[in-house]
Design a protein around this motif. Structure first.
Motif, short mmCIF file in Angstrom:
data_model
loop_
_atom_site.label_atom_id
_atom_site.label_comp_id
_atom_site.label_asym_id
_atom_site.label_seq_id
_atom_site.Cartn_x
_atom_site.Cartn_y
_atom_site.Cartn_z
N ASN A 80 0.83 -1.22 0.00
CA ASN A 80 0.00 0.00 0.00
C ASN A 80 0.86 1.26 0.00
N ASN A 81 2.10 1.12 -0.41
CA ASN A 81 3.08 2.20 -0.30
C ASN A 81 2.65 3.49 -0.98
N HIS A 82 1.90 3.36 -2.07
CA HIS A 82 1.55 4.52 -2.88
C HIS A 82 0.33 5.28 -2.36
N LEU A 83 -0.32 4.77 -1.31
CA LEU A 83 -1.57 5.34 -0.84
C LEU A 83 -1.39 6.17 0.42
N PHE A 84 -2.28 7.16 0.60
CA PHE A 84 -2.31 7.89 1.86
C PHE A 84 -2.69 6.92 2.98
N SER B 26 -4.95 6.70 5.39
CA SER B 26 -6.34 6.26 5.58
C SER B 26 -6.81 5.36 4.44
N GLN B 27 -6.06 5.38 3.31
CA GLN B 27 -6.44 4.58 2.15
C GLN B 27 -5.65 3.27 2.06
N LYS B 28 -4.77 3.02 3.01
CA LYS B 28 -3.92 1.82 2.95
C LYS B 28 -4.70 0.58 3.38
N THR B 29 -5.83 0.36 2.72
CA THR B 29 -6.73 -0.74 3.09
C THR B 29 -6.71 -1.86 2.04
N LYS B 30 -5.82 -1.77 1.06
CA LYS B 30 -5.74 -2.79 0.02
C LYS B 30 -5.27 -4.10 0.62
N GLU C 271 -2.40 13.75 6.46
CA GLU C 271 -1.87 12.51 5.90
C GLU C 271 -1.19 12.74 4.55
N LYS C 272 -1.62 13.77 3.82
CA LYS C 272 -0.94 14.07 2.55
C LYS C 272 0.48 14.53 2.83
N ARG C 273 0.63 15.38 3.82
CA ARG C 273 1.97 15.88 4.18
C ARG C 273 2.84 14.71 4.66
N GLN C 274 2.28 13.84 5.50
CA GLN C 274 3.04 12.68 5.98
C GLN C 274 3.45 11.76 4.83
N HIS C 275 2.55 11.60 3.87
CA HIS C 275 2.81 10.76 2.70
C HIS C 275 3.98 11.33 1.90
N TYR C 276 3.96 12.65 1.67
CA TYR C 276 5.04 13.30 0.93
C TYR C 276 6.36 13.22 1.69
N VAL D 194 5.76 -3.73 -14.15
CA VAL D 194 6.90 -3.63 -13.23
C VAL D 194 6.59 -2.55 -12.19
N TYR D 195 6.80 -2.89 -10.93
CA TYR D 195 6.58 -1.95 -9.83
C TYR D 195 7.87 -1.73 -9.06
N ASN D 196 8.11 -0.49 -8.67
CA ASN D 196 9.23 -0.15 -7.81
C ASN D 196 8.88 1.14 -7.09
N ASN D 197 9.76 1.62 -6.24
CA ASN D 197 9.46 2.80 -5.43
C ASN D 197 9.19 4.04 -6.28
N PHE D 198 9.80 4.11 -7.46
CA PHE D 198 9.64 5.29 -8.31
C PHE D 198 8.33 5.26 -9.10
N THR D 199 7.68 4.09 -9.12
CA THR D 199 6.41 3.98 -9.86
C THR D 199 5.35 4.89 -9.27
N HIS D 200 5.36 5.05 -7.95
CA HIS D 200 4.26 5.73 -7.27
C HIS D 200 4.67 6.99 -6.51
N ILE D 201 5.84 7.52 -6.79
CA ILE D 201 6.20 8.74 -6.07
C ILE D 201 5.23 9.86 -6.46
N PRO D 202 4.97 10.81 -5.54
CA PRO D 202 4.06 11.91 -5.87
C PRO D 202 4.50 12.61 -7.16
#
Length: 463
Positions: free
Chosen positions: A46-50, A52-56, A175-180, A215-223
């Motif tokens: 759930n790395n890419h989600l805020f 409260s949304q990390k419910t996947k 949570e947006k600030r924490q995510h960033y 392919v997924y990696n940390n850069f796939t979902h950066i803001p």
């Protein structure tokens, strides 16, 4: 070494009889580590989600649980299940499904923290596992090329990140600030890495989805706000190249293939699709039409709308002409995209959704093929207790997308070309723009070589 977890989990573990009955402190610490390994794995998915949304729900494979936790892993899971920190779908099928686990809403009210690993055995097992996973991923030529470029990518943000985030998000620690901030810290950490071992022992991940081929990696979902601050480690500018309307275009081209006298041949990364590729090929290549002239004119209209016209503006006009303003409320082009994509991928119900009705109104013959393809995929899948037809169809399209943007592109690019993928786009050096653009076009045209499409049409879609 540390693990991402939820605050208070250690106290939950310490309150259990399982913990209290352990005599040695090192074994007590190992039990805490094991619960954190489970939570870390779910958070990773759930790395890419805020927050409260990390419910996947994330699949936790039996072999991985055995490797990291041991044969008694169910006891560890039960601690978290009983405490209502995680929940499960309880669906498991040998060779097909791993049971999925998600963090509960109650758990996500806690704070996500980094917890130091307490036991040497945990450190050893995690290090060996992560090193092995990354090493195995890099045996694939495309993955190695992607990693080589990712590891040569530097995050170069404004020097005063606090002021930058204040202006971008506001001063409130939401949570947006924490995510960033989490992504910022992660990317800054990667800047100093010089070895595979450092990546393997961090939060870095690189994997290829066995269902979609993506392919997924940390850069796939950066803001997205951070992407403009990515450069190469030798300070060259980067850019993204993507193919406009790639997924609708892939679906349209597959429809064209269904009308061809010869059957298109498919190979899938998805094991279920590949095991049943004869059936899948037959479903995809079924011609449901009698008036091929009308069908041909319609599909040319669709392809033209996707390449030269504006498919989304046309979708807005069609839904308004049908009187669906109350059901699809937006007339904004950027907001209508999710509704248009839903018309391709939505679950099949007894009654069509308003998005489906709009697409059917626009291209009735195409919609008939699309609807029946998902229907037949669902019938095939239901016999094996697999996923629904619309999900299988989505996997199928994403497999085709990865044929182009992973295998097609990276098998063609020279080893010295900097490039990594984000689904239907390629990040590259600005100086390599024309080379990479040409490679994307070649990969796409090769994947759909039995569809008569001009090279110039594809070239202008890549930007």
């Amino acid at each position: 070494m540390y693990l991402n977890t939820i605050s208070g989990v250690d106290d939950v573990v310490k309150s259990t009889n399982q913990y209290k009955n352990i005599k040695q402190i090192s074994y007590k610490n190992r039990l805490i580590d094991k619960t954190n390994v489970v939570i870390h794995s779910i958070l990773q998915g759930n790395n890419h989600l805020f927050q409260s949304q990390k419910t996947k729900a994330v699949p936790l494979h039996h072999d991985i649980l055995i490797n990291q936790i041991g044969t008694g892993y169910q006891n560890v899971l039960n601690i978290l299940l009983d405490a209502k920190i995680i929940s499960t779908d309880r669906i498991y099928k040998v060779g097909t499904h791993s049971r999925k686990y998600r963090l509960t809403d109650t758990a996500l009210q806690g704070q996500i923290i980094k917890a130091g690993v307490l036991n040497k055995t945990t450190i050893k097992k995690l290090s060996e596992f992560r090193q092995k996973e990354l090493t195995n991923a890099l045996k694939d030529t495309s993955m190695f090329k992607i990693f080589k470029s990712i590891s040569n990518t530097r995050f170069n943000p404004p020097s005063d990140i606090k002021t930058y985030l204040d202006g971008l998000i506001g001063i409130e620690l939401n949570e947006k600030r924490q995510h960033y901030e989490r992504f910022y810290n992660q990317l800054i950490e990667f800047n100093d890495f010089t070895s595979i071992k450092q990546y393997a022992e961090s939060d870095f991940y690189l994997m290829r989805c066995r269902k979609t081929g993506r392919v997924y990696n940390n850069f796939t979902h950066i803001p997205k706000d951070f992407r403009k601050y990515l450069i190469s480690k030798d300070n060259n500018e980067l850019m993204e190249l993507d193919l406009k309307n790639s997924q609708p275009l892939i679906i349209a081209f597959m429809f064209v293939q269904s009308l061809q006298p010869t059957t298109a041949d498919y190979n899938f990364k998805n094991k279920y699709l590949d095991k049943n590729k004869v059936k899948v090929s037959k479903i995809l290549n079924t011609n449901y039409h009698t008036n091929n002239d009308a069908v041909y004119n319609e599909i040319m209209e669709l392809i033209n709308d996707l390449t030269d016209g504006d498919f989304y503006i046309k979708f807005i006009k069609a839904k308004n002409d049908l009187g669906f303003q109350k059901h699809i409320k937006t007339d904004d082009r950027s907001e209508i995209k999710k509704h248009a994509l839903k018309s391709f991928y939505c679950y099949l119900n007894k009654y069509k959704s308003y998005q489906e009705k709009t697409l059917c109104f626009m291209y009735p013959n195409f919609f008939k093929w699309l609807y029946n393809t998902k229907l037949e995929l669902g019938k095939m899948s239901s016999k094996d207790n697999n996923v629904s037809g619309n999900k299988l169809f989505a996997h199928l399209i994403q497999n085709a997308e990865s044929d182009v943007f992973i295998d097609g592109v990276f098998n063609r690019l020279n080893d010295d070309i900097f490039a990594w993928s984000i689904h239907d786009s390629i990040t590259c050096l600005k100086s390599d723009k024309e080379v990479v653009k040409e490679t994307i076009a070649e990969a796409f045209l090769d994947r759909f070589k039995d569809v008569n499409i001009k090279r110039s049409t594809i070239d202008k879609l890549i930007r």
